[in-house]
Design a protein around this motif. Structure first.
Motif, PDB file in Angstrom:
ATOM      1  N   ILE A   1       0.899  -0.759  -0.037  1.00  0.00           N
ATOM      2  CA  ILE A   1       0.020   0.328   0.302  1.00  0.00           C
ATOM      3  C   ILE A   1       1.018   0.988  -0.473  1.00  0.00           C
ATOM      4  N   GLN A   2       1.133   1.276   0.776  1.00  0.00           N
ATOM      5  CA  GLN A   2       2.485   2.765   0.918  1.00  0.00           C
ATOM      6  C   GLN A   2       3.413   3.113  -0.299  1.00  0.00           C
ATOM      7  N   ASN A   3       3.784   1.859  -1.156  1.00  0.00           N
ATOM      8  CA  ASN A   3       4.647   1.989  -2.640  1.00  0.00           C
ATOM      9  C   ASN A   3       3.553   1.586  -3.262  1.00  0.00           C
ATOM     10  N   HIS A   4       3.061   0.400  -3.723  1.00  0.00           N
ATOM     11  CA  HIS A   4       2.894   0.280  -4.940  1.00  0.00           C
ATOM     12  C   HIS A   4       1.275   1.647  -5.312  1.00  0.00           C
ATOM     13  N   LEU A   5       0.305   1.021  -4.263  1.00  0.00           N
ATOM     14  CA  LEU A   5      -0.664   1.079  -4.357  1.00  0.00           C
ATOM     15  C   LEU A   5      -0.947   2.337  -4.331  1.00  0.00           C
ATOM     16  N   LEU A   6      -0.095   3.275  -3.683  1.00  0.00           N
ATOM     17  CA  LEU A   6      -0.757   4.826  -3.523  1.00  0.00           C
ATOM     18  C   LEU A   6      -0.026   5.542  -4.220  1.00  0.00           C
ATOM     19  N   GLN A   7       1.074   4.996  -4.766  1.00  0.00           N
ATOM     20  CA  GLN A   7       1.604   5.423  -6.572  1.00  0.00           C
ATOM     21  C   GLN A   7       0.496   5.226  -7.313  1.00  0.00           C
ATOM     22  N   VAL A   8      -0.037   4.558  -8.074  1.00  0.00           N
ATOM     23  CA  VAL A   8      -1.031   3.603  -8.672  1.00  0.00           C
ATOM     24  C   VAL A   8      -1.863   5.087  -8.625  1.00  0.00           C
ATOM     25  N   LEU A   9      -2.614   5.357  -6.641  1.00  0.00           N
ATOM     26  CA  LEU A   9      -3.145   6.329  -6.967  1.00  0.00           C
ATOM     27  C   LEU A   9      -3.337   7.689  -6.832  1.00  0.00           C
ATOM     28  N   THR A  10      -1.593   7.823  -7.378  1.00  0.00           N
ATOM     29  CA  THR A  10      -1.587   9.396  -7.102  1.00  0.00           C
ATOM     30  C   THR A  10      -1.718   9.857  -9.359  1.00  0.00           C
ATOM     31  N   VAL A  11      -1.286   8.945  -9.847  1.00  0.00           N
ATOM     32  CA  VAL A  11      -1.436   8.544 -10.983  1.00  0.00           C
ATOM     33  C   VAL A  11      -2.973   9.149 -11.781  1.00  0.00           C
ATOM     34  N   VAL A  12      -3.310   8.292 -10.456  1.00  0.00           N
ATOM     35  CA  VAL A  12      -5.573   8.187 -11.267  1.00  0.00           C
ATOM     36  C   VAL A  12      -5.820   9.314 -10.209  1.00  0.00           C
ATOM     37  N   ALA A  13      -5.541  10.813  -9.281  1.00  0.00           N
ATOM     38  CA  ALA A  13      -6.457  11.317  -9.147  1.00  0.00           C
ATOM     39  C   ALA A  13      -4.777  13.385  -9.649  1.00  0.00           C
ATOM     40  N   MET A  14      -3.697  12.902  -9.668  1.00  0.00           N
ATOM     41  CA  MET A  14      -3.694  13.873  -9.898  1.00  0.00           C
ATOM     42  C   MET A  14      -4.026  14.669 -10.843  1.00  0.00           C
ATOM     43  N   GLU A  15      -3.741  15.966 -10.879  1.00  0.00           N
ATOM     44  CA  GLU A  15      -3.767  17.075 -11.590  1.00  0.00           C
ATOM     45  C   GLU A  15      -3.153  17.111 -12.804  1.00  0.00           C
TER      46      GLU A  15
END
Ligand code: BG6
Length: 481
Positions: A232-246
């Motif tokens: 979670i700390q790495n892979h899933l949060l990284q995916v989340l950033t790409v989904v959510a970023m401006e």
């Protein structure tokens, strides 16, 4: 295209990651003609091997992990390999051996640290002190960077003392996955999606990374880590950033990472008192996986006292900004789940009720990362004939990694990005720390908590509590049977 020639120095050269991922990835790029014949791959580890013995191990690993290896190409590849027996953390070790091998300062030099992260600082210091760091050197750091916010900061500081940030490549292999990179294309090259990508249109987002494997003999590492730190700390949060970023101003490394780190900084801190409502941890007990009976985590581990380490995490994150406020981002990952599946589901809001009968669901975009990467966005159309019954017309696209220029494994592209000096798909210091800052309070709360993870039978989608967490909001996991 071919990259400039290089010396790739791997610390941890006899380890699992080197054998399973790094050498196969370098081999595939070599077989594809991207790696010049005069490049060198230098392995270092404590074991007293020589070139020949390390090459033999490498040959075996390629046999196991590359299914279409060509023996004459393998021979040419193995000729690039050298081995130096060296404890990289020890200043008094035999550094001369490595120094005499690295006799070309004009080549790009990549130091790949695939050792225990506690050694990163010492290795970086030694590389600097022994005069091995050149102007074009880069240092690649495998995860985990630390085990919480404090230790992550320390690793970053220690390495940062000897290597400038733009030469530090923190690798997260999920960013090397075709479908993850595709999120950027999907979001910003399709105005239809771009305009719907916010709280007005999106009901919720799910990211699942499910695995069927259990401990795979990695108990020593895994039990001290657990799913939250491991995935979670790495892979899933990284995916989340790409989904959510401006929308970034460009695809340059810093433009991209500036936007990603803003997402992490906007994650709403999980409420201490109410953590249980937003985070679920689980641990598998015996069950079946792939048709076979498998033991409980604790039996696989075979420790003295029962372990409280979580092999499953499901959580509900919220991003506190204008685009996403109030939209749940559900993340989950676990071992011994029913199948290997990584996917992102963006659930759009339902249409106004009434016209087609109540309860007509909104569309859902599914980005399948693995296996068989694909993108699916069903359109609802009218069923032929009388009336207005709806059906889904599947608009889906396979993301074919076998296509020309594609990679079979996420490491392939990333390893060469490090040679080229392009850190866009690597994690910047502030990103790692922001992710740890959000995750660390969960770890602390678990430590204080007398309870432990909820049990789930191996071969199921985790504990019932993970399902209930979504049910409370009228939502459901995409796969859950
Ligand atoms: C690694 C974790 O980072 O990622 C492993 O340490 C996990 O526990 C692996 O199995 C999953 O990677 P992938 O590419 O198979 O999804």
């Amino acid at each position: 295209e071919r990259v400039d020639t290089f010396d790739y120095v791997i610390f941890g050269a006899t380890g699992d990651l080197t054998m399973r991922k790094l050498l196969p990835a370098l081999y595939r790029r070599f077989a594809a003609g991207q790696v010049p014949d005069d490049a060198r791959i230098v392995g270092t580890a404590r074991s007293p091997l020589d070139d020949k013995a390390w090459r033999e191990r490498a040959r075996q690993a390629l046999g196991e992990h590359v299914n279409d290896a060509d023996s004459s190409v393998v021979d040419r590849f193995l000729a690039m390999l050298r081995y130096v027996s060296l404890n990289g953390a020890d200043a008094n070790a035999h550094w001369d051996g490595l120094r005499s091998l690295l006799d070309r300062d004009d080549r790009v030099r990549v130091f790949y640290l695939a050792t225990a992260p506690a050694l990163y600082g010492d290795i970086a210091r030694n590389l600097d002190a022994k005069g091995l760091r050149t102007e074009t050197s880069r240092i690649v750091l495998e995860k985990p960077i630390g085990t919480d916010l404090d230790t992550a900061r320390r690793v970053n500081e220690d390495v940062g003392r000897y290597f400038p940030e733009n030469s530090i490549f923190r690798i997260d292999h999920y960013l090397g996955k075709e479908a993850v990179q595709n999120i950027i294309a999907l979001r910003f090259a399709n105005p239809m999606l771009e305009r719907m990508w916010d709280r007005q249109s999106v009901d919720y987002v799910q990211v699942t990374a499910a695995e069927t494997v259990g401990l795979e003999g990695r108990g020593g590492y895994y039990d001290g880590s657990g799913a939250l730190r491991d995935m979670i700390q790495n892979h899933l949060l990284q995916v989340l950033t790409v989904v959510a970023m401006e929308r970034p101003v460009s695809l340059d490394a810093d433009a991209l990472r500036d936007e990603k780190v803003r997402v992490l900084a906007s994650l709403k801190p999980l409420d201490r008192d109410d953590l249980g409502a937003s985070v679920v941890r689980g641990q598998y007990v015996e069950g079946t996986s792939g048709g076979k009976a498998v033991p409980a985590y604790n039996d696989e581990l075979d420790g003295e006292a029962p372990s409280r380490t979580e092999t499953f995490v499901a959580l509900r994150a919220e991003i506190d900004n204008a685009r996403w406020r109030g939209v749940p981002f559900y993340l989950r990952s676990g071992k011994r789940l029913p199948r290997k599946l990584t996917e992102i589901v963006v659930q759009f809001r339902a249409t106004e009720p009434g016209l087609f009968g109540d309860g007509h669901p909104g569309s859902r975009l599914v980005i399948r990362v693995q296996p068989d990467a694909s993108v699916t966005l069903p359109l609802f159309v009218k069923h032929p004939g009388n009336g207005f019954a709806l059906e889904e017309a599947d608009a889906s696209s396979r993301l074919d990694p076998g296509a020309a220029g594609g990679f079979q494994d996420a490491y392939e592209g990333l390893l060469l990005d490090a040679v080229k000096g392009n850190p866009a798909l690597f994690v910047r210091k502030d990103e790692t720390e922001a992710a740890w800052a959000w995750v660390t309070p969960i770890l602390e709360a678990w430590q204080r908590d007398e309870g432990g993870p909820d049990a789930y039978e191996a071969g199921t989608w985790g504990p019932a509590s993970a399902r209930h967490m979504l049910q409370r909001e009228g939502h459901a996991w995409a796969e859950d049977a």
